[in-house]
Design a protein around this motif. Sequence first.
Motif, PDB file in Angstrom:
ATOM      1  N   GLY A  42       0.736  -1.219   0.100  1.00 41.16           N
ATOM      2  CA  GLY A  42       0.107   0.052  -0.150  1.00 41.16           C
ATOM      3  C   GLY A  42       1.066   1.179  -0.097  1.00 41.16           C
ATOM      4  N   ARG A  94      -3.699  18.497   0.724  1.00 38.41           N
ATOM      5  CA  ARG A  94      -5.068  18.675   1.358  1.00 38.41           C
ATOM      6  C   ARG A  94      -5.256  19.763   2.170  1.00 38.41           C
ATOM      7  NH1 ARG A  94      -6.311  14.263   6.147  1.00 38.41           N
ATOM      8  NH2 ARG A  94      -5.018  15.699   7.721  1.00 38.41           N
TER       9      ARG A  94
ATOM     10  N   PHE B  34     -12.333   6.648   3.490  1.00 38.04           N
ATOM     11  CA  PHE B  34     -12.018   7.104   2.152  1.00 38.04           C
ATOM     12  C   PHE B  34     -11.645   5.748   1.317  1.00 38.04           C
ATOM     13  CE2 PHE B  34     -11.358  11.693   2.953  1.00 38.04           C
ATOM     14  CZ  PHE B  34     -10.614  11.673   4.198  1.00 38.04           C
ATOM     15  N   TYR B  36     -10.014   4.928  -2.565  1.00 37.25           N
ATOM     16  CA  TYR B  36      -9.432   5.737  -3.681  1.00 37.25           C
ATOM     17  C   TYR B  36      -9.129   4.611  -4.649  1.00 37.25           C
ATOM     18  CZ  TYR B  36      -7.875   9.929  -1.060  1.00 37.25           C
ATOM     19  OH  TYR B  36      -7.943  11.256  -0.361  1.00 37.25           O
ATOM     20  N   LEU B  46      -9.841  10.042  -5.656  1.00 38.16           N
ATOM     21  CA  LEU B  46     -10.923   9.707  -4.683  1.00 38.16           C
ATOM     22  C   LEU B  46     -11.949   9.322  -5.271  1.00 38.16           C
ATOM     23  CD1 LEU B  46     -11.695  10.123  -1.502  1.00 38.16           C
ATOM     24  CD2 LEU B  46     -12.853  12.111  -2.490  1.00 38.16           C
ATOM     25  N   LYS B  49     -16.095   9.102   0.006  1.00 33.29           N
ATOM     26  CA  LYS B  49     -15.687   9.370   1.470  1.00 33.29           C
ATOM     27  C   LYS B  49     -16.809   9.566   2.229  1.00 33.29           C
ATOM     28  CE  LYS B  49     -15.658  14.405   0.888  1.00 33.29           C
ATOM     29  NZ  LYS B  49     -15.111  15.913   0.606  1.00 33.29           N
ATOM     30  N   PHE B  90      -7.680   1.192  -2.820  1.00 28.82           N
ATOM     31  CA  PHE B  90      -7.262   1.642  -1.389  1.00 28.82           C
ATOM     32  C   PHE B  90      -8.319   1.914  -0.362  1.00 28.82           C
ATOM     33  CE2 PHE B  90      -2.901   0.528  -2.367  1.00 28.82           C
ATOM     34  CZ  PHE B  90      -2.740   1.078  -3.760  1.00 28.82           C
ATOM     35  N   MET B  96     -10.172  10.775  13.919  1.00 29.68           N
ATOM     36  CA  MET B  96     -10.035  12.166  14.213  1.00 29.68           C
ATOM     37  C   MET B  96      -9.244  12.889  15.426  1.00 29.68           C
ATOM     38  SD  MET B  96     -11.788  13.164  11.641  1.00 29.68           S
ATOM     39  CE  MET B  96     -12.202  14.770  12.325  1.00 29.68           C
ATOM     40  N   ASN B  99      -5.247  14.390  13.589  1.00 33.88           N
ATOM     41  CA  ASN B  99      -4.971  15.583  12.846  1.00 33.88           C
ATOM     42  C   ASN B  99      -4.565  15.554  11.194  1.00 33.88           C
ATOM     43  OD1 ASN B  99      -5.464  16.954  14.964  1.00 33.88           O
ATOM     44  ND2 ASN B  99      -3.413  17.063  15.956  1.00 33.88           N
ATOM     45  N   TYR B 100      -3.715  14.792  11.063  1.00 32.34           N
ATOM     46  CA  TYR B 100      -3.035  14.773   9.862  1.00 32.34           C
ATOM     47  C   TYR B 100      -2.994  13.342   8.926  1.00 32.34           C
ATOM     48  CZ  TYR B 100      -1.589  18.889  12.069  1.00 32.34           C
ATOM     49  OH  TYR B 100      -1.541  20.137  12.508  1.00 32.34           O
ATOM     50  N   GLN B 101      -3.038  12.254   9.832  1.00 30.51           N
ATOM     51  CA  GLN B 101      -2.368  11.165   9.046  1.00 30.51           C
ATOM     52  C   GLN B 101      -3.726  10.180   8.407  1.00 30.51           C
ATOM     53  OE1 GLN B 101       0.808   9.053  10.098  1.00 30.51           O
ATOM     54  NE2 GLN B 101       1.449  10.271  11.774  1.00 30.51           N
ATOM     55  N   LEU B 102      -3.536   9.652   7.345  1.00 30.89           N
ATOM     56  CA  LEU B 102      -4.326   8.785   6.641  1.00 30.89           C
ATOM     57  C   LEU B 102      -3.669   7.236   7.176  1.00 30.89           C
ATOM     58  CD1 LEU B 102      -5.798   9.815   3.182  1.00 30.89           C
ATOM     59  CD2 LEU B 102      -6.886   9.112   5.088  1.00 30.89           C
ATOM     60  N   TRP B 104      -3.442   3.741   5.582  1.00 29.88           N
ATOM     61  CA  TRP B 104      -3.861   3.013   4.381  1.00 29.88           C
ATOM     62  C   TRP B 104      -4.177   1.437   4.901  1.00 29.88           C
ATOM     63  CZ3 TRP B 104      -4.875   5.835  -0.008  1.00 29.88           C
ATOM     64  CH2 TRP B 104      -4.762   6.962  -0.082  1.00 29.88           C
ATOM     65  N   GLY B 105      -4.887   0.883   3.709  1.00 35.71           N
ATOM     66  CA  GLY B 105      -4.898  -0.687   3.545  1.00 35.71           C
ATOM     67  C   GLY B 105      -3.760  -0.787   2.521  1.00 35.71           C
ATOM     68  N   ALA B 106      -3.551  -2.045   2.435  1.00 31.92           N
ATOM     69  CA  ALA B 106      -2.547  -2.574   1.364  1.00 31.92           C
ATOM     70  C   ALA B 106      -3.142  -2.550  -0.218  1.00 31.92           C
ATOM     71  CB  ALA B 106      -2.175  -3.967   1.745  1.00 31.92           C
TER      72      ALA B 106
END
Lengths: 111, 114
Positions: A42, A94, B34, B36, B46, B49, B90, B96, B99-102, B104-106
Motif C-alpha cells: 500500500g 489537502r 475514504f 481511493y 478519490l 468518502k 485503496f 479524528m 490531525n493529519y494522517q491517513l 492506508w490499507g494494502a
Amino acid sequence: DVKVTQSSRYLVKRTGEKVFLECVQDMDHENMFWYRQDPGLGLRLIYFSYDVKMKEKGDIPEGYSVSREKKERFSLILESASTNQTSMYLCASRPVYNEQFFGPGTRLTVL
Amino acid sequence: AQSVSQHNHHVILSEAASLELGCNYSYGGTVNLFWYVQYPGQHLQLLLKYFSGDPLVKGIKGFEAEFIKSKFSFNLRKPSVQWSDTAEYFCAVTPMDSNYQLIWGAGTKLIIKP
C-alpha cells in the motif's frame, strides 16, 4: 481542479547520489505528504508537513529528509540513495481534515 | 497500533458481476473514511468518502460504500462492474484525533475480464 505536480515521472539514479523530488500544489493547501508505494504494501507515509517550515516524520522516514520553504512546494530528499529506495513516490496535498489530492508519482530506480 | 485491513489482495471478476471489497479498521473513536482508486498508469483519485451522516455513501462511477460502525467496516460495492473498473482500490482511514494522517490499507487489485 486541484493540481498536484511532481517534477519527474521517471528517474534513474546511482547508489550514493543525492536525489531531490519536487512537488507543487496550486490550491493553497495547508498539508502536504510524501508517500512511497510498493506492491502489496500500500502507501507508506515518509514525511508530512502541516504548514510552511513544519514537518513531521511518518512511518518510514529513515534515509529521507524534506523541505517546505513555501506553502505550495514540498521537496523530498534522499541524502544518499540506496537500492532499497527504488519505489514509486507519491506526493499529496489537502486542506485540513479533508481528502488528499495526489500527484502522478515519480518512479525512482536506484542502480 | 491503528491499522486498516483489506481482505482481498487480488480479485478477478467478469463484466456485469457484482463487486464487494472489504475494508476493516482498528480504531474505537471517530473516523473519516475514504476509498481511493488507481487506474493503470494514472494517479490516485478519490472514489468516495464518509465524514458523517448517512452511512451509505455514493461515489463516482456507480460505486457506493457502507459504513457499519459496530463492525468497524467500510465496504465498497458496485452492482455491475465494467472492464474499465480494472484498477487498484485503496481504503484509508483518518482517526479524528490524528490531525493529519491517513492510515492506508494494502490495496486490492481488481481485474475485470471482458
